[in-house]
Design a protein around this motif. Structure first.
Motif, PDB file in Angstrom:
ATOM      1  N   ALA A   1       0.830  -1.279  -0.162  1.00  0.00           N
ATOM      2  CA  ALA A   1      -0.032   0.037  -0.017  1.00  0.00           C
ATOM      3  C   ALA A   1       0.963   1.070   0.021  1.00  0.00           C
ATOM      4  N   GLY A   2       0.469   2.166  -0.983  1.00  0.00           N
ATOM      5  CA  GLY A   2       1.091   3.556  -1.052  1.00  0.00           C
ATOM      6  C   GLY A   2       2.614   3.516  -1.641  1.00  0.00           C
ATOM      7  N   GLU A   3       3.191   2.209  -2.161  1.00  0.00           N
ATOM      8  CA  GLU A   3       4.439   2.005  -2.938  1.00  0.00           C
ATOM      9  C   GLU A   3       4.056   2.001  -4.336  1.00  0.00           C
ATOM     10  N   ASP A   4       5.022   2.720  -4.916  1.00  0.00           N
ATOM     11  CA  ASP A   4       4.800   2.992  -6.508  1.00  0.00           C
ATOM     12  C   ASP A   4       6.095   1.918  -7.047  1.00  0.00           C
ATOM     13  N   ASP A   5       7.076   1.809  -6.388  1.00  0.00           N
ATOM     14  CA  ASP A   5       8.342   1.205  -7.004  1.00  0.00           C
ATOM     15  C   ASP A   5       8.013  -0.444  -6.998  1.00  0.00           C
ATOM     16  N   ALA A   6       8.222  -0.885  -8.274  1.00  0.00           N
ATOM     17  CA  ALA A   6       8.027  -2.368  -8.427  1.00  0.00           C
ATOM     18  C   ALA A   6       8.958  -3.127  -7.676  1.00  0.00           C
ATOM     19  N   GLU A   7       9.871  -2.655  -7.063  1.00  0.00           N
ATOM     20  CA  GLU A   7      10.732  -3.479  -6.056  1.00  0.00           C
ATOM     21  C   GLU A   7      10.112  -3.785  -4.854  1.00  0.00           C
ATOM     22  N   ASP A   8       9.046  -2.765  -4.420  1.00  0.00           N
ATOM     23  CA  ASP A   8       8.472  -2.725  -3.037  1.00  0.00           C
ATOM     24  C   ASP A   8       7.210  -3.709  -3.437  1.00  0.00           C
ATOM     25  N   ALA A   9       7.318  -4.773  -3.669  1.00  0.00           N
ATOM     26  CA  ALA A   9       6.005  -5.620  -3.815  1.00  0.00           C
ATOM     27  C   ALA A   9       6.408  -7.243  -3.374  1.00  0.00           C
ATOM     28  N   GLN A  10       5.506  -7.685  -2.872  1.00  0.00           N
ATOM     29  CA  GLN A  10       5.488  -9.112  -2.616  1.00  0.00           C
ATOM     30  C   GLN A  10       4.697  -9.775  -3.739  1.00  0.00           C
ATOM     31  N   TRP A  11       5.148 -11.147  -3.822  1.00  0.00           N
ATOM     32  CA  TRP A  11       4.662 -11.999  -4.845  1.00  0.00           C
ATOM     33  C   TRP A  11       3.643 -13.057  -4.167  1.00  0.00           C
ATOM     34  N   LEU A  12       2.547 -13.452  -4.518  1.00  0.00           N
ATOM     35  CA  LEU A  12       1.727 -14.238  -4.000  1.00  0.00           C
ATOM     36  C   LEU A  12       1.595 -15.595  -4.777  1.00  0.00           C
ATOM     37  N   VAL A  13       1.817 -16.680  -4.063  1.00  0.00           N
ATOM     38  CA  VAL A  13       1.390 -17.829  -5.169  1.00  0.00           C
ATOM     39  C   VAL A  13       0.217 -18.249  -4.552  1.00  0.00           C
ATOM     40  N   VAL A  14      -0.973 -18.368  -5.249  1.00  0.00           N
ATOM     41  CA  VAL A  14      -2.415 -18.979  -4.888  1.00  0.00           C
ATOM     42  C   VAL A  14      -2.521 -20.095  -5.379  1.00  0.00           C
ATOM     43  N   VAL A  15      -2.808 -21.417  -4.277  1.00  0.00           N
ATOM     44  CA  VAL A  15      -2.885 -22.670  -4.447  1.00  0.00           C
ATOM     45  C   VAL A  15      -4.142 -23.083  -4.241  1.00  0.00           C
ATOM     46  N   GLU A  16      -5.068 -23.564  -5.084  1.00  0.00           N
ATOM     47  CA  GLU A  16      -6.189 -23.913  -4.814  1.00  0.00           C
ATOM     48  C   GLU A  16      -6.466 -25.579  -4.185  1.00  0.00           C
ATOM     49  N   ASP A  17      -7.116 -25.732  -3.409  1.00  0.00           N
ATOM     50  CA  ASP A  17      -6.804 -27.164  -2.713  1.00  0.00           C
ATOM     51  C   ASP A  17      -8.415 -27.497  -2.326  1.00  0.00           C
ATOM     52  N   PRO A  18      -9.252 -27.768  -3.189  1.00  0.00           N
ATOM     53  CA  PRO A  18     -10.723 -27.980  -3.019  1.00  0.00           C
ATOM     54  C   PRO A  18     -10.868 -29.208  -2.184  1.00  0.00           C
ATOM     55  N   GLU A  19      -9.967 -30.257  -2.096  1.00  0.00           N
ATOM     56  CA  GLU A  19     -10.115 -31.445  -1.176  1.00  0.00           C
ATOM     57  C   GLU A  19      -9.718 -31.109   0.097  1.00  0.00           C
ATOM     58  N   GLY A  20      -8.808 -29.916   0.389  1.00  0.00           N
ATOM     59  CA  GLY A  20      -8.060 -29.763   1.723  1.00  0.00           C
ATOM     60  C   GLY A  20      -7.468 -31.003   1.894  1.00  0.00           C
ATOM     61  N   ARG A  21      -6.647 -31.256   1.052  1.00  0.00           N
ATOM     62  CA  ARG A  21      -5.578 -32.443   1.413  1.00  0.00           C
ATOM     63  C   ARG A  21      -4.053 -31.808   1.422  1.00  0.00           C
ATOM     64  N   LEU A  22      -3.793 -30.468   1.263  1.00  0.00           N
ATOM     65  CA  LEU A  22      -2.611 -30.143   1.623  1.00  0.00           C
ATOM     66  C   LEU A  22      -2.395 -29.533   2.868  1.00  0.00           C
ATOM     67  N   SER A  23      -1.431 -30.155   3.647  1.00  0.00           N
ATOM     68  CA  SER A  23      -1.052 -29.965   5.110  1.00  0.00           C
ATOM     69  C   SER A  23      -0.369 -28.187   5.222  1.00  0.00           C
ATOM     70  N   PRO A  24      -1.188 -27.319   5.977  1.00  0.00           N
ATOM     71  CA  PRO A  24      -0.594 -25.946   6.221  1.00  0.00           C
ATOM     72  C   PRO A  24       0.660 -26.101   6.661  1.00  0.00           C
ATOM     73  N   VAL A  25       1.043 -26.961   7.663  1.00  0.00           N
ATOM     74  CA  VAL A  25       2.434 -27.076   8.288  1.00  0.00           C
ATOM     75  C   VAL A  25       3.448 -27.158   7.420  1.00  0.00           C
ATOM     76  N   GLU A  26       3.169 -28.157   6.400  1.00  0.00           N
ATOM     77  CA  GLU A  26       3.982 -28.760   5.281  1.00  0.00           C
ATOM     78  C   GLU A  26       4.235 -27.552   4.231  1.00  0.00           C
ATOM     79  N   LEU A  27       3.239 -26.816   4.128  1.00  0.00           N
ATOM     80  CA  LEU A  27       3.306 -25.707   3.074  1.00  0.00           C
ATOM     81  C   LEU A  27       4.270 -24.651   3.599  1.00  0.00           C
ATOM     82  N   ASP A  28       3.998 -24.441   5.117  1.00  0.00           N
ATOM     83  CA  ASP A  28       4.915 -23.418   5.659  1.00  0.00           C
ATOM     84  C   ASP A  28       6.168 -23.785   5.720  1.00  0.00           C
TER      85      ASP A  28
END
Length: 82
Positions: free
Chosen positions: A43-70
């Motif tokens: 928020a409030g940052e114009d510089d492309a270097e000041d960005a985080q990148w998100l990886v969105v993983v769909e898990d409709p069956e809820g089989r991925l372990s949050p601990v293992e992903l962490d």
């Protein structure tokens, strides 16, 4: 078996790390759908270097372990949004 709308959001410090996670996660967790890569400008940052990148993983069956992903995303200095 019930289907849920489980979505995991992994936060990475830069695009290179996020792209590596997208490539590696399929082999490590055998996800069915390719994760989405999303740029999240701070928020409030114009510089492309000041960005985080998100990886969105769909898990409709809820089989991925949050601990293992962490643990997995920590190798790239990332974390899983709770």
């Amino acid at each position: 078996m019930a289907v849920s709308d489980v979505r995991h959001v992994l936060v990475l410090p830069d695009r290179d790390a996020a792209e590596e996670v997208v490539e590696a996660i399929g082999d490590h967790f055998a996800v069915n759908d390719e994760p989405q890569l999303v740029r999240d400008a701070l928020a409030g940052e114009d510089d492309a270097e000041d960005a985080q990148w998100l990886v969105v993983v769909e898990d409709p069956e809820g089989r991925l372990s949050p601990v293992e992903l962490d643990e997995f995303v920590a190798d790239w200095d990332g974390w899983r949004e709770s």
